[in-house]
Design an enzyme around this catalytic site. Structure first.
Site, PDB file in Angstrom:
ATOM      1  N   ASP A   1      -2.511   4.441   1.574  1.00 29.03           N
ATOM      2  CA  ASP A   1      -1.841   4.070   0.335  1.00 29.03           C
ATOM      3  C   ASP A   1      -1.272   5.369  -0.237  1.00 29.03           C
ATOM      4  OD1 ASP A   1      -0.812   2.867  -1.909  1.00 29.03           O
ATOM      5  OD2 ASP A   1      -2.636   1.748  -2.406  1.00 29.03           O
TER       6      ASP A   1
HETATM    7  C1  BGC Z   1       0.241   0.776  -4.186  1.00 22.78           C
HETATM    8  C2  BGC Z   1       0.690   0.180  -2.862  1.00 22.78           C
HETATM    9  C3  BGC Z   1       2.171   0.394  -2.694  1.00 22.78           C
HETATM   10  C4  BGC Z   1       2.468   1.866  -2.757  1.00 22.78           C
HETATM   11  C5  BGC Z   1       3.932   2.210  -2.566  1.00 22.78           C
HETATM   12  C6  BGC Z   1       0.684   2.209  -4.319  1.00 22.78           C
HETATM   13  O1  BGC Z   1       0.434   2.687  -5.600  1.00 22.78           O
HETATM   14  O2  BGC Z   1      -1.152   0.671  -4.317  1.00 22.78           O
HETATM   15  O3  BGC Z   1       0.362  -1.189  -2.804  1.00 22.78           O
HETATM   16  O4  BGC Z   1       2.628  -0.181  -1.494  1.00 22.78           O
HETATM   17  O5  BGC Z   1       2.046   2.364  -4.030  1.00 22.78           O
HETATM   18  O6  BGC Z   1       4.675   1.861  -3.667  1.00 22.78           O
END
Ligand code: BGC
Length: 737
Positions: free
Chosen positions: A257
């Site tokens: 993530d």
């Molecule tokens: C989120 C993810 C997301 C990523 C990219 C993160 O803060 O938890 O689900 O895909 O950001 O935007």
């Protein structure tokens, strides 16, 4: 300056870019053969370029990688979100995951996946950052609307169909977030401690297991720790001998993530984390592969063969879906969403809009109507016969157009709620709010009064004396990003109350109007303690339905669409009925022990003999259904069972019924009293017609997870319940296995 593009160019671009017909899916062995061949020709610098993102301010997508043009490897584009392409224009704002779950329709879940995939492909996105598979452990969980609720079986079906749909277009799905990413507060470091393997596999991993069965190519590891160790360096979660790869047989690649790398490059690479995104440090963490991975290679703590394996897995996903030929490059740029470099290729099609509307209508759950089942003489309740109505009031800020340019994270909490906030939000560019849709449907057939300011006195005056008063209320939640607070809520909701004093608004209107019809737009369970009020003649729980919110609800309210949506969770009056909590204030990252084990939502309520206001699986129709002719038998081939029965439309109009199968395990199995293990969509059954239904339950879905043994089908007598909700069982029988 905006570049003007003619509709013909857009159409051609659209046809060219979205054409997924040429792509051929490969097997994993074929994909790995190609990947390994490419890896063998790559320099170390090229390999590292594929492993780590290009940086939050350098990426055209929310994350991308460095291209290796000489070997035909483009920059791989990763983009949110699970309900439509984020941060660009010309896309559809699809219904959310929780609404897809509410349809209880594999057909619609898959079609939604296909349409999502077509739009991501059309925009040049290699990797769709979804589906969200986080279990709604607590009803206030901020991002629960991105996935499919508290039930692992329903979430598993959603995982399977969505993944199949997305990947059928040649776009890679990235299931997230592994694992136990179940609240927003403290998400960057809390530890979710799952007390036993059984809970972990039956509840939290099961949806991932189903996505893997659909051919899933990638997984996102979570910010949080699991049993004290950070997910993205946790061998049990992502390692070669961990659950995902060894036990579930996942062959693809794992991406962090964004900024979820909290430890050293050595820790993450050796644990099996294939790609770091966005590649640099982003306040909460990140940037450990650059330059840490070079150092680790130099000092020998990470070997070349490990790096080769990481690259190979990433490229295998790419080759598996044939992305090396005919896949368009990104034609948008998140760094300049409205800038001159943004071509804004329109990938939104009439078919996608129609599908979004259909799913939004199909996910609207009719909770109450005083006239359910009758037809000719409707003057109160649902559906509203516009020919019999002279005056209409539209009430509540949730009815009106939301602010659409408030925030790139979609924190548009004024106006109608169609999607939560954060990376899972979708485009509001084409949203049609309920107010506009009702006005356009009613036209001059009745006089309309509106009160959408949330001023209760104003609302009461608007509602008084009208033939029908539609009251729109909502509750919202989203992703925690640093310290964003929306209407006092930091990601997770603070409570189960409707926002903007919605409950008081409903009661005030109902006090003066005997035909008050309430539409609830919410991200999850909300307290509806007023539901039995005699003047409230209709209630629809419409969830977070996406851009077609207005037209879809008009069809349901005025009877063009016969409701068939089902609650993918229980609606109880208080949070205590759910048996879990969100951990808010603490001095440091908390440990949250999942001591409830298998007992989430209805499973917990059954265990304390609590009957919720509206049970799991509940949803009415404008017609009625009768069930008969039950039988259950073992299937000879796979150790499963098959349940047969007949559904009869005993009411006055065509409708769709969703029979559900719940299992009661032999007591020795230690399962909750009843668990969902099957459902079917009995589509468009004509008034008076009957249809035979059979629902197969495979051996694994009859099994429980036993540590060291895997899925084991218990021996003993199973009770099979067939019903219209978990509290509306119509048929039952037993089978000894
Ligand atoms: C989120 C993810 C997301 C990523 C990219 C993160 O803060 O938890 O689900 O895909 O950001 O935007």
């Amino acid at each position: 300056m905006k570049i003007a593009i003619s509709p013909t160019v857009l159409l051609l671009a659209n046809l060219f870019f979205s054409d997924a017909s040429a792509f051929v899916e490969r097997t994993w062995p074929e994909a790995f053969t190609l990947a390994d061949r490419t890896v063998a020709q790559m320099t170390t610098a090229e390999k590292l370029g594929v492993i780590r993102g290009r940086g939050q301010f350098n990426s055209r997508c929310v994350g991308d990688t460095n291209a290796v043009p000489r070997l035909g490897i483009p920059s791989i584009c990763l983009q949110d979100g699970p309900a439509g392409v984020r941060l660009t224009k010309g896309v559809t704002g699809f219904p959310t995951g929780i609404n897809a779950a509410s349809t209880f329709s594999r057909r619609l879940m898959k079609a939604r996946g296909v349409a999502l995939g077509e739009e991501f492909r059309g925009k040049g996105v290699n990797v769709h950052l979804g589906p969200g598979l986080d279990i709604m452990r607590n009803p206030k969980m901020g991002r629960a609307w991105e996935s499919a609720g508290p039930d692992p079986y329903l979430t598993g079906e959603f995982a399977y169909e969505t993944t199949l749909g997305i990947q059928s277009t040649g776009v890679q799905a990235c299931a997230k977030h592994a694992i136990a990413n179940n609240q927003e507060h403290w998400r960057y470091g809390l530890s979710a401690d799952i007390p036993d393997e059984r809970t972990s596999r039956e509840i939290y991993w099961y949806p991932f297991e189903r996505a893997v069965e659909a051919g899933l190519t990638s997984v996102m590891c979570a910010y949080n720790r699991v049993n004290q160790t950070s997910s993205c360096r946790n061998e049990d979660v992502i390692g070669n001998t961990g659950i995902l790869r060894k036990d579930l047989g996942f062959k693809g690649w794992i991406v962090s993530d964004w900024g979820a790398t909290h430890d050293s490059a050595t820790d993450h690479a050796n644990a099996g984390m294939d790609m770091e995104q966005p590649g640099d440090w982003i306040l909460i963490g990140g940037g450990v592969y650059s330059p840490g991975l070079e150092w680790a290679l130099n000092d020998g703590s990470v070997t070349n063969s490990t790096v080769n394996q990481l690259v190979s897995r990433i490229l295998a996903g790419f080759y598996k879906l044939g992305q090396e030929t005919g896949f368009p490059p990104p034609n948008f740029n998140v760094q300049r969403a409205d800038g001159p470099l943004n071509l804004n290729v329109v990938v939104r099609t009439p078919a996608h809009v129609a599908l979004s509307k259909e799913i939004a209508s199909a996910s609207a759950v009719l909770l109450k109507t005083t006239t359910s089942g009758s037809s000719a003489t409707v003057t109160r309740g649902l559906p509203v016969d516009i020919a019999k109505v002279k005056t209409v009031a539209i009430i509540g800020q949730d009815a009106r157009m939301p602010k659409r340019d408030c925030d790139p994270m979609g924190k548009c909490n004024e106006g109608t709620m169609s999607v939560g906030w954060g990376s899972g939000t979708n485009s509001l560019e084409f949203i049609i709010p309920p107010e506009d849709a009702i006005k356009s449907f009613v036209g001059t057939k009745a006089a309309i009064t509106t009160s959408t300011t949330m001023d209760i006195n104003n609302a009461v005056n608007a509602a008084r004396g009208k033939d029908v008063a539609f009251v729109f209320v909502n509750a919202m939640s989203g992703e925690l990003l640093f310290y964003d607070v929306v209407h006092g809520n930091q990601g997770d909701r603070n409570d189960l109350a409707l926002w903007w004093k919605g409950g008081s608004l409903v009661e005030a209107v109902a006090a003066v109007n005997p035909n008050t019809i309430v539409v609830v737009h919410s991200v999850g369970p909300v307290s509806l303690t007023w539901s039995n009020h005699a003047n409230i003649t209709g209630i629809i729980y419409a969830g977070a339905p996406g851009e077609q919110t207005g037209p879809s609800i008009v069809d349901v309210l005025f009877g063009e669409y016969n409701p068939r949506g089902r609650l993918p969770f229980s609606i109880a009056d208080t949070e205590a009925a759910y048996g879990t909590s969100i951990v808010y204030g603490m001095d440091g990252f908390p440990t949250i022990t999942y001591s409830e084990k298998l007992l989430l939502d209805y499973r917990y309520m059954d265990s304390i003999n609590h009957t919720p206001r509206f049970p799991f699986g509940f949803g009415l129709s404008y017609t009625t259904f009768a069930y008969s002719a039950f039988s259950v038998a073992q299937t000879s081939s796979n150790g499963g069972i098959v349940i047969s029965f007949t559904v009869h439309n005993s009411g006055g109009r065509t409708g769709t019924e969703i029979p559900q199968v719940y299992l009661g395990y032999p007591a020795s199995a230690g399962e909750p009293k009843m668990v969902l293990r099957g459902f079917e969509e009995v589509l468009d059954l004509g008034a008076g017609a009957s249809r035979a239904v059979s629902i197969a339950i495979a051996r694994r879905e009859l099994s429980i997870f036993q540590s060291g043994k895997g899925w084991v089908r218990p021996t003993g007598t199973f009770t099979v319940y067939v019903g219209a909700s978990i509290k509306d069982i119509r048929l039952q029988g037993t089978i000894a296995l």
